[in-house]
Enzyme design. Structure first.
Site, PDB file in Angstrom:
ATOM      1  CG  LEU A  19      -2.134   0.634   1.219  1.00 32.45           C
ATOM      2  CD1 LEU A  19      -3.111   0.039   0.285  1.00 32.45           C
ATOM      3  CD2 LEU A  19      -2.860   0.633   2.502  1.00 32.45           C
ATOM      4  CB  SER A  20       3.919   1.684   1.795  1.00 30.04           C
ATOM      5  OG  SER A  20       5.368   2.475   1.758  1.00 30.04           O
TER       6      SER A  20
END
Lengths: 214, 234
Positions: free
Chosen positions: A15-16
């Site tokens: 997600l990062s």
């Protein structure tokens, strides 16, 4: 026999976006520096909760900065990263728990595939260009089922807790074990500092002798 | 006549340790790169308020990370920076408004002294753990920077005029319009475009934006210009 490779642990979540950049840079350097790169799939939601921090995207100016930053870093780091159209839905609502449990299962059963599968997941979320990771449908299905077992859920929790104990308030963090000491660096823009701590040479985010993988 | 130097604006506050590191790195490069470095004394308290952000030190793990990070960067960047003993009181209670007003006055009247006086204020708060809020403290920094007592006193008085207060506010607003949510920010004006980078750890990216970065095999990515790298490593 040469000097013992230094262990580098990279804690990341797909997600990062900055995790992807840090990941690609370290993957490039793993055959250049004398290091043993250990990938540690973690859950950024858990780290935020545990540290009392909040996603930077919640501050409007930070979200704006990130959007621009990613555009520049795409060129500089040479990774096909771009903001998904519906950024807030992707980052803040959908989250990454299933994906990170899946990668945890991959790491337990087929660790040699972890790098490729992680990259494939980043490609899906953070790039238009998605490829196949080379996993058979059966393999993938089997791992998907294993993802919801307590064994895998607990492993993800343990890895995330380990990141928290190293002092993480976000991801990516890189933990270098050097001469009996432990150094934690946060972010993908600290690789030059990491090189300094390792006593290795920094040659920018795209060092020579890189596979034409992307 | 050579190519026109690119303007780099560095918005900073002496309360910010990373501002000091960014400042020293850019000061070293100002005579190496084809740049025109413009120092912009700003008020970090105003930026936090305007952006809705909060000082990182308020998150315990961030405070811990900073403390360690500063120790490593002290060696790597070769700046004598260290945490004040009562960090929270210095950063969160005492603040930097008078100091930044003083630097604003210096910039208006004696801009050629701004670099030195800024450095002496950082040396007080972020190297010797000394006060920067009292008039005597600010005067001491100015004199150490080479200003006469009379000059320093005159600027201290000017610091509390509306002209200076407004100038500091304007500079801080300018940083906010560039998108600042903290300090330091460096704004590079390149070929009609404006690029803002946050932090002192983005100088390699800045070099890339300035077209200075050489690419694989050799790069001006060290905080010390090439030729000094041997002195930097442990």
């Amino acid at each position: 026999m040469g000097p013992v490779p230094r262990t580098l642990e990279l804690f990341y979540d797909v997600l990062s976006p900055y995790s992807w950049l840090g990941f690609e840079i370290l993957c490039r350097y793993q055959n250049i520096w004398n290091i043993n790169l250990q990938l540690r799939p973690s859950f950024i939601g858990g780290i935020m909760k545990d540290s009392g921090n909040k996603a930077p995207a919640l501050i409007p100016r930070k979200a704006q900065y990130m959007a621009n930053d990613i555009k520049v870093l795409r060129q500089h780091v040479q990774v096909p990263i771009q903001f998904p159209k519906d950024f807030f839905s992707v980052i803040l609502e959908k989250g990454s728990l299933s994906a990170m449990r899946f990668l945890t299962a991959v790491n337990l059963e087929h660790p040699e595939m972890l790098e490729n599968v992680s990259r494939e997941l980043w490609m899906r979320i953070w790039s238009r260009a998605a490829e196949k990771a080379g996993m058979s449908a059966e393999q993938a299905q089997g791992l998907l089922e294993k993802s919801s077992t307590s064994k895998v859920k607990n492993q993800l929790k343990e890895t995330t807790d380990a990141a928290c104990r190293y002092g993480a308030f976000g991801l990516p963090i890189t933990v270098a074990h050097v001469d009996g000491q432990t150094h934690m660096v946060f972010g993908s823009d600290r690789m030059e500092l990491l090189a300094y701590l390792l006593g290795e040479k920094w040659m920018g985010p795209v060092p020579p002798a890189v596979n034409a993988r992307l």
